[in-house]
Enzyme design. Structure first.
Site, PDB file in Angstrom:
ATOM      1  N   GLY A  17       0.880  -1.173  -0.007  1.00 34.23           N
ATOM      2  CA  GLY A  17      -0.031  -0.087   0.145  1.00 34.23           C
ATOM      3  C   GLY A  17       0.697   1.365   0.055  1.00 34.23           C
ATOM      4  N   GLY A  19      -0.446   4.341   0.220  1.00 36.46           N
ATOM      5  CA  GLY A  19      -1.212   5.327   0.812  1.00 36.46           C
ATOM      6  C   GLY A  19      -0.415   6.193   1.741  1.00 36.46           C
ATOM      7  N   PHE A  20      -1.271   6.809   2.434  1.00 36.09           N
ATOM      8  CA  PHE A  20      -0.694   7.806   3.492  1.00 36.09           C
ATOM      9  C   PHE A  20       0.226   6.990   4.450  1.00 36.09           C
ATOM     10  CE2 PHE A  20      -4.552  10.253   2.349  1.00 36.09           C
ATOM     11  CZ  PHE A  20      -3.983  11.249   2.041  1.00 36.09           C
ATOM     12  N   GLY A  21      -0.283   5.655   4.996  1.00 35.57           N
ATOM     13  CA  GLY A  21       0.525   4.934   5.911  1.00 35.57           C
ATOM     14  C   GLY A  21       1.893   4.488   5.088  1.00 35.57           C
ATOM     15  N   VAL A  85      -2.139  -7.609  -3.865  1.00 38.02           N
ATOM     16  CA  VAL A  85      -1.663  -8.403  -2.832  1.00 38.02           C
ATOM     17  C   VAL A  85      -3.271  -9.128  -2.576  1.00 38.02           C
ATOM     18  CG1 VAL A  85      -1.369  -8.949  -0.581  1.00 38.02           C
ATOM     19  CG2 VAL A  85       0.162  -7.366  -1.901  1.00 38.02           C
ATOM     20  N   GLU A 173     -20.069  16.113   2.258  1.00 37.06           N
ATOM     21  CA  GLU A 173     -18.998  16.925   1.418  1.00 37.06           C
ATOM     22  C   GLU A 173     -19.589  16.739  -0.073  1.00 37.06           C
ATOM     23  OE1 GLU A 173     -15.204  15.633   2.644  1.00 37.06           O
ATOM     24  OE2 GLU A 173     -15.319  16.870   4.139  1.00 37.06           O
ATOM     25  N   ASP A 302      -6.354   2.458   7.835  1.00 38.19           N
ATOM     26  CA  ASP A 302      -7.573   2.189   8.010  1.00 38.19           C
ATOM     27  C   ASP A 302      -7.752   0.695   8.165  1.00 38.19           C
ATOM     28  OD1 ASP A 302      -8.311   4.766   7.393  1.00 38.19           O
ATOM     29  OD2 ASP A 302      -9.061   4.141   5.427  1.00 38.19           O
ATOM     30  N   ALA A 318      -6.419  10.384   7.203  1.00 37.80           N
ATOM     31  CA  ALA A 318      -5.089  10.334   6.630  1.00 37.80           C
ATOM     32  C   ALA A 318      -4.149  10.770   7.952  1.00 37.80           C
ATOM     33  CB  ALA A 318      -5.116  11.430   5.643  1.00 37.80           C
TER      34      ALA A 318
HETATM   35  C1  LIG Z   1     -13.661   9.968  -0.425  1.00 36.13           C
HETATM   36  C2  LIG Z   1     -12.934  10.248   0.749  1.00 36.13           C
HETATM   37  C3  LIG Z   1     -12.681  11.382   1.556  1.00 36.13           C
HETATM   38  C4  LIG Z   1     -11.837  11.383   2.754  1.00 36.13           C
HETATM   39  N1  LIG Z   1     -11.792  12.650   3.476  1.00 36.13           N
HETATM   40  C5  LIG Z   1     -10.649  12.539   4.284  1.00 36.13           C
HETATM   41  C6  LIG Z   1     -10.398  13.943   5.075  1.00 36.13           C
HETATM   42  O1  LIG Z   1     -11.036  14.792   4.454  1.00 36.13           O
HETATM   43  N2  LIG Z   1      -9.616  13.652   6.111  1.00 36.13           N
HETATM   44  C7  LIG Z   1      -8.819  12.699   6.605  1.00 36.13           C
HETATM   45  O2  LIG Z   1      -8.012  12.917   7.346  1.00 36.13           O
HETATM   46  N3  LIG Z   1      -9.114  11.445   5.823  1.00 36.13           N
HETATM   47  C8  LIG Z   1     -10.210  11.320   4.987  1.00 36.13           C
HETATM   48  N4  LIG Z   1     -10.372  10.272   4.338  1.00 36.13           N
HETATM   49  C9  LIG Z   1      -9.803   8.894   4.918  1.00 36.13           C
HETATM   50  C10 LIG Z   1      -8.252   8.806   4.423  1.00 36.13           C
HETATM   51  O3  LIG Z   1      -7.859   9.080   3.132  1.00 36.13           O
HETATM   52  C11 LIG Z   1      -8.039   7.729   4.790  1.00 36.13           C
HETATM   53  O4  LIG Z   1      -8.024   7.273   6.270  1.00 36.13           O
HETATM   54  C12 LIG Z   1      -6.650   7.357   4.833  1.00 36.13           C
HETATM   55  O5  LIG Z   1      -6.280   7.352   3.203  1.00 36.13           O
HETATM   56  C13 LIG Z   1      -5.865   5.859   5.328  1.00 36.13           C
HETATM   57  O6  LIG Z   1      -4.585   5.868   4.690  1.00 36.13           O
HETATM   58  P1  LIG Z   1      -3.966   4.133   4.569  1.00 36.13           P
HETATM   59  O7  LIG Z   1      -2.679   4.303   4.437  1.00 36.13           O
HETATM   60  O8  LIG Z   1      -4.475   3.373   5.440  1.00 36.13           O
HETATM   61  O9  LIG Z   1      -4.606   3.887   3.045  1.00 36.13           O
HETATM   62  P2  LIG Z   1      -4.795   4.479   1.718  1.00 36.13           P
HETATM   63  O10 LIG Z   1      -4.305   5.670   1.869  1.00 36.13           O
HETATM   64  O11 LIG Z   1      -6.268   4.289   1.146  1.00 36.13           O
HETATM   65  O12 LIG Z   1      -3.956   3.510   0.860  1.00 36.13           O
HETATM   66  C14 LIG Z   1      -4.227   2.245   0.555  1.00 36.13           C
HETATM   67  C15 LIG Z   1      -3.427   2.021  -0.433  1.00 36.13           C
HETATM   68  O13 LIG Z   1      -3.043   0.605  -0.671  1.00 36.13           O
HETATM   69  C16 LIG Z   1      -3.337   0.088  -2.055  1.00 36.13           C
HETATM   70  N5  LIG Z   1      -4.154  -1.059  -1.866  1.00 36.13           N
HETATM   71  C17 LIG Z   1      -5.082  -1.527  -1.437  1.00 36.13           C
HETATM   72  N6  LIG Z   1      -5.592  -2.869  -1.390  1.00 36.13           N
HETATM   73  C18 LIG Z   1      -4.508  -3.280  -2.120  1.00 36.13           C
HETATM   74  C19 LIG Z   1      -4.037  -4.692  -2.295  1.00 36.13           C
HETATM   75  N7  LIG Z   1      -4.991  -5.855  -2.335  1.00 36.13           N
HETATM   76  N8  LIG Z   1      -2.779  -4.951  -2.999  1.00 36.13           N
HETATM   77  C20 LIG Z   1      -1.964  -4.014  -3.107  1.00 36.13           C
HETATM   78  N9  LIG Z   1      -2.076  -2.596  -2.749  1.00 36.13           N
HETATM   79  C21 LIG Z   1      -3.383  -2.425  -2.245  1.00 36.13           C
HETATM   80  C22 LIG Z   1      -4.227   1.091  -2.580  1.00 36.13           C
HETATM   81  O14 LIG Z   1      -4.252   1.187  -4.132  1.00 36.13           O
HETATM   82  C23 LIG Z   1      -3.866   2.192  -1.903  1.00 36.13           C
HETATM   83  O15 LIG Z   1      -2.741   3.054  -2.602  1.00 36.13           O
HETATM   84  C24 LIG Z   1     -11.179  10.100   3.181  1.00 36.13           C
HETATM   85  C25 LIG Z   1     -11.204   8.953   2.463  1.00 36.13           C
HETATM   86  C26 LIG Z   1     -12.122   9.053   1.245  1.00 36.13           C
HETATM   87  C27 LIG Z   1     -12.259   7.579   0.492  1.00 36.13           C
END
Ligand SMILES: Cc1cc2nc3c(=O)[nH]c(=O)nc-3n(C[C@H](O)[C@H](O)[C@H](O)COP(=O)(O)OP(=O)(O)OC[C@H]3O[C@@H](n4cnc5c(N)ncnc54)[C@H](O)[C@@H]3O)c2cc1C
Length: 438
Positions: A17, A19-21, A85, A173, A302, A318
């Site tokens: 992933g 993403g943010f984490g 994955v 929103e 998440d 995030a």
């Molecule tokens: C529409 C929307 C609005 C939001 N607004 C806010 C806000 O205003 N403020 C705020 O703080 N938070 C907000 N959030 C929540 C925030 O985006 C999440 O809490 C944050 O992105 C979580 O980070 P993460 O690293 O856990 O996962 P993510 O940032 O979601 O990253 C996960 C990554 O893993 C990858 N992935 C997923 N499954 C697999 C797999 N099986 N194999 C390989 N890669 C995979 C994905 O492609 C992605 O790149 C919002 C979320 C959404 C959907």
């Protein structure tokens, strides 16, 4: 080479992933400390907090998404893999992708985020898509714009009805942004339609919107939405989602577009690891964010359930995912004999923010509440600050500034209907008759 350097050079870290984490973890690991493999099913990092602005034509996707390879250009120690994955073999310490490739690890960081949850009714997804990925945003934008085209073709002057299921921050929103789109940006584009008459309806089983926020802020949000013409159907349970109506306990509600914003669940990391998880799929992790009984496997963001106060878990936001990623980087660095022991993870809440369309928002920072235009600018600045590149910060700021004076047109482009069609085949909407949420 020193003994420590030998240990470090052989230490294989797999990160799932970007993403943010995941990115925050890599940021916290000094270059050369380990061999890192970063696997993501998409080729880009997505700034989800502004995703609904892309879905409602305010921002182009390229302002809120960046190729992972570009972000990792300077990290020669990071190998980027595009792959989905689908499992982890914890006894052999291997990560498996859907393509059948395997990636060995000494330390594994799982940060794959969450996905829309239909409370066991996955068949509703095609009729009521959620908003999680860049293609979701483009598909939703296409579906909304297509509904206006359809009504214009009919020539009866009837504006579309848009139902949003879920009155949390995402639903609110979206409703606010769609209201702005209809009352301002689209008004001059259509000849036979008064787009300002579009019915935008939030449906929620609770008796108030924004239930994660205090009463005063939720009350402001409710009042503001109503003033913008958004209808609220509260205390309504959805029992089925169909392409042309939402089935509610009180009867069918006809609509042209249905959007799902009612809940999310973790990507199934618990299944990958063969461990238990709650209803939302999140795994209860140890105070150092490792999986119980598996000290070399960490789950963050998440997908993880981490204690915050005595009765609350760290929210799925995030900043929380970023803090967790940075924390695990310190744990791993310490294990590789770099840096001090960080102790247990402690979450620092930075505030609650939600926009309600252009120039209106609700913000709680510590014990201070803000509403209206000032809250919108606080919200905007916080988001600009979190955007990854300086180019994106300037571009988003510029778009917002220009939007104060004129409607954007380039972001109002809709693309091929293929993506939408693949999720919304005619049969799909018929599958969910008589289904009911729990
Ligand atoms: C529409 C929307 C609005 C939001 N607004 C806010 C806000 O205003 N403020 C705020 O703080 N938070 C907000 N959030 C929540 C925030 O985006 C999440 O809490 C944050 O992105 C979580 O980070 P993460 O690293 O856990 O996962 P993510 O940032 O979601 O990253 C996960 C990554 O893993 C990858 N992935 C997923 N499954 C697999 C797999 N099986 N194999 C390989 N890669 C995979 C994905 O492609 C992605 O790149 C919002 C979320 C959404 C959907």
């Amino acid at each position: 080479m020193t003994r420590d350097a030998v240990i470090a050079s052989k230490h294989r870290v797999v990160v799932v992933g970007a993403g943010f984490g995941g990115l925050s973890f890599i940021d916290g690991i000094a270059s050369g400390t380990a061999e890192i493999t970063l696997i993501d099913k998409q080729n880009h990092h997505l700034f989800q907090p502004l995703l609904y602005q892309a879905a409602t034509t305010v921002l182009p996707i390229s302002d809120i998404a960046w190729p992972i390879r570009m972000l990792m250009r300077k990290r020669r120690d990071v190998r980027v893999v595009e792959g989905e994955v689908c499992g982890v073999d914890t006894s052999r310490k291997l990560v498996r992708t859907a393509r059948g490739d395997t990636y060995p690890y000494d330390t594994l960081l799982l940060a794959p985020g969450s996905q829309p949850s239909y409370f066991g009714h996955e068949e509703w997804a095609s009729a009521a898509p959620g908003l999680k990925t860049a293609s979701d945003a483009l598909a939703l934008r296409t579906r909304i714009l297509a509904a206006f085209e359809e009504r214009e073709r009919e020539g009866k002057g009837r504006a579309p009805v848009i139902a949003i299921i879920g009155g949390g921050p995402t639903g609110v929103e979206l409703a606010g942004m769609i209201a702005n789109l209809c009352s301002r940006d689209l008004v001059r584009d259509f000849r036979t339609l008064d787009t300002a008459q579009t019915r935008i309806v939030i449906i929620d089983a609770a008796d108030r919107i924004l239930s994660s926020l205090p009463d005063n802020l939720a009350g402001y949000g409710e009042e503001k939405l109503r003033k913008m013409g958004v209808e609220l159907k509260l205390g309504e349970t959805v029992t089925g989602c169909h392409r042309d109506h939402a089935a509610l306990k009180s009867g069918d509600f006809e609509c042209d577009v249905t959007i799902w914003a009612a809940g999310t669940k973790a990507v199934p990391v618990a299944e990958w690891l063969g461990v238990d998880a709650g209803r939302d799929g999140r795994i209860d992790v140890e105070p150092d964010l490792s999986v119980p009984g598996q000290p070399d496997v960490f789950v963050i963001g998440d997908a993880a359930k981490v204690g915050w106060t005595h009765d609350k878990s760290v929210p799925g936001l995030a900043p929380a995912a970023k803090q967790e990623g940075a924390y695990v980087a310190r744990v791993v660095s310490h294990r590789l004999r770099q840096g001090s022991d960080p102790g247990a993870f402690a979450y620092r809440h930075q505030g609650d923010l939600a926009t309600i369309g252009r120039n209106a928002a609700v913000v709680r920072l510590g014990s201070m509440d803000f509403t209206g235009r000032i809250a919108w600018w606080l919200w905007g600045l916080a988001h600009i600050f979190f955007l990854i590149t300086m180019r994106s910060r300037i571009a988003v700021l510029l778009h917002w500034f220009v939007l104060q004076f004129q409607a954007r047109s380039d972001a109002r482009l809709s693309f091929s209907d293929d993506d939408v069609a693949s999720r919304t085949g005619p049969a799909a909407s018929e599958e969910s008759d008589n289904d009911e949420t729990d």
